[in-house]
Structures are given as structure tokens and as C-alpha cells.
Enzyme design. Structure first.
Site, PDB file in Angstrom:
ATOM      1  N   ASN A 151     -17.298  10.710  94.299  1.00 21.54           N
ATOM      2  CA  ASN A 151     -16.428   9.741  94.996  1.00 21.54           C
ATOM      3  C   ASN A 151     -15.707  10.332  96.215  1.00 21.54           C
ATOM      4  OD1 ASN A 151     -15.479   7.844  92.012  1.00 21.54           O
ATOM      5  ND2 ASN A 151     -17.070   7.424  93.530  1.00 21.54           N
ATOM      6  N   ASP A 180     -16.734  -0.264  87.299  1.00 20.77           N
ATOM      7  CA  ASP A 180     -17.363  -0.521  88.593  1.00 20.77           C
ATOM      8  C   ASP A 180     -17.032  -1.931  89.102  1.00 20.77           C
ATOM      9  OD1 ASP A 180     -18.830   0.226  90.744  1.00 20.77           O
ATOM     10  OD2 ASP A 180     -20.771   0.161  89.760  1.00 20.77           O
TER      11      ASP A 180
END
Ligand code: FPP
Length: 247
Positions: free
Chosen positions: A75, A27
């Protein structure tokens, strides 16, 4: 992946207590890029360099399995241009790195539902798997269009189909049978999960497999996650008392 110098095992690590499987939620690429005044895609490009560097460490330090969360089932909700960039980045990286990965003895595998990824990337995924399937120096698992719940549901559907066909007895289903229907079949569960950029959640990653995994969460953004911090994460792991429910 770099073919140059061997990355020596850092002195603070105990070679007899190395994790056999490390997973990472990569991340903070976007936040890293913003800090640098760069577009988000520059963060993903830089993040790919971190992946290569850590894969090199895994190979040289005897960590047999390395798994990265490259693209989740959630995503797809990102702007189309970023999704498109990521798919092309994965395809391009596999294309440019495959020969070196193979030369280094890396076995490439994928987790996730590939049916929805662009056909060019699917072809590169197939080629990467078939080229490297007999390699054993390190297994590199890339999760693309992966979601832990989706994976578990898929396993349930496969098992239900076999039961309906009379090929599987429901009473015979135990954990080892169930795991054969997961994308990670044949892999040990991760010993250590690294999550960068500070968020303290699993985000639908390896929900079954992380049951007893040790967690290392850091505020560092993925593109800045260095070999030194990787060493620190493993050193931290080596201090943990893993009881697996025992006293
Ligand atoms: C999360 O950061 C990152 C991703 C969704 C993409 C990860 C992809 C790479 C690191 C490219 C290389 C991959 C391989 C397999 C070689 P984010 O964009 O969510 O960052 P943010 O939370 O700061 O916005």
C-alpha cells in the site's frame, strides 16, 4: 467502539459453532467513495465505522479474535497524500478510541513491520498494546505494513539466527515451533476470512495462517458491510463441512 447496547446474537446463528477467529480484507473503500461522489479518504473514514461495528459484534457474540488488514506492505505505492491520510487516521482512531477499547476489555495487537510507520503512530501502537495487554474479552489485531511473505521471511531469519547461535536444533522445528516466530504467535488460525468488494485473492494476507480457513467473498464494499452481512457470512461458515484434509 460503541459502549451502548449489547448486540444480541442473531437467531440464525448457532452459538455452539461460532468461529473463534475472523479475519477481514477490507476492500472497496475507494470504490464506495467514488460511488457516493466523495473523495477516497471519505471511504476510509466510513470503513472505520464498519470496523467498530463488527468489533462490537465480535465481543458480544463471543468471537475471541478479529483481525483486519489495514495497510499492506504494497500500500506504500498509493499516492503519498492517501498514505499520509491513512497513517494519521490510524493514529487518530487509536488515540480517540483507546480508553473505550480498554473499558470494553479489548486487547489490541498489531501485525506487520512497524519500523517503517511514522513515529507518532508507532507510539500510539505501543501505548495501545501496553494499555490493553491484560484484556481478554476480544483480541483485535490490526495489520499495518503487513505482508505475509515478509512475516514468513522474518520468522525464518529469527530461527536461522537461533540455530547459528546454537540455541535451536533444526530437527526440533515443527509447525508449532515455527508459528512462535510469526506476528500472530499465540492466536488461533482464522476460521473465516471475509473479503469485500469482489476480488478473489489473498493479496499477501496471513499466508501461513489461512491454510485451512473458510473464505467468504462478497461484492459489497467494506463501508457497506453491515452487521447483517457479517451475520450472513458467519451463517455461511456454520454450514461448511471443515475436513482439514480428512474424508
Ligand atoms: C482498502 O480499500 C482499504 C484500505 C487499504 C484501508 C483500510 C482502512 C480502514 C478501513 C480504516 C479503518 C481501520 C482501522 C484499523 C480502524 P481500497 O482503498 O483499496 O478501496 P478500492 O479498492 O475501492 O480503491
Amino acid at each position: 467502539m460503541s459502549t451502548q447496547t449489547l448486540t444480541k446474537l442473531p437467531a440464525i446463528l448457532d452459538p455452539t459453532k461460532m468461529p473463534q477467529h475472523i479475519a477481514a480484507i477490507m476492500d472497496g473503500n475507494g470504490r464506495w467513495a467514488k460511488q457516493q461522489g466523495l473523495p477516497r479518504i471519505a471511504g476510509h473514514q466510513q470503513g472505520a465505522k464498519t470496523v467498530k461495528s463488527l468489533l462490537r459484534c465480535c465481543k458480544d457474540w463471543g468471537i475471541a479474535n478479529f483481525t483486519v488488514y489495514a495497510f499492506s506492505t504494497e500500500n506504500w505505492r498509493r499516492p503519498a497524500a492517501e498514505v499520509d491520510f491513512l497513517m494519521k487516521l490510524f493514529e487518530g482512531l487509536l488515540d480517540s478510541e483507546l480508553a473505550k477499547l480498554h473499558e470494553e476489555g479489548v486487547r489490541v495487537r498489531f501485525l506487520g513491520d512497524r519500523s517503517q510507520v511514522p513515529i507518532g503512530l508507532q507510539r500510539m501502537m505501543d501505548k495501545s498494546i501496553s494499555t490493553t495487554e491484560h484484556n481478554r474479552a476480544v483480541t483485535f489485531n490490526i495489520a499495518i505494513n503487513y505482508g505475509g511473505r515478509h512475516e514468513i521471511l522474518q520468522a525464518c531469519k529469527s530461527i536461522a539466527t537461533l540455530i547459528r547461535a546454537g540455541e535451536l536444533d533444526p530437527q526440533s522445528i515443527d509447525e508449532s515451533v515455527f508459528t512462535q516466530y510469526l506476528d500472530t504467535t499465540g492466536l488461533p488460525d482464522p476460521d473465516l476470512l471475509i473479503r469485500t468488494s469482489g476480488e478473489q485473492r489473498l493479496s499477501n494476507f496471513l499466508l501461513w495462517q489461512l491454510a485451512y480457513t473458510e473464505l467468504y467473498i462478497t461484492n459489497t464494499h467494506w463501508p457497506d458491510f453491515s452487521n447483517d452481512e457479517f451475520t450472513q457470512a458467519i451463517a455461511d461458515y456454520q454450514q461448511r463441512d471443515r475436513r482439514f484434509g480428512k474424508v
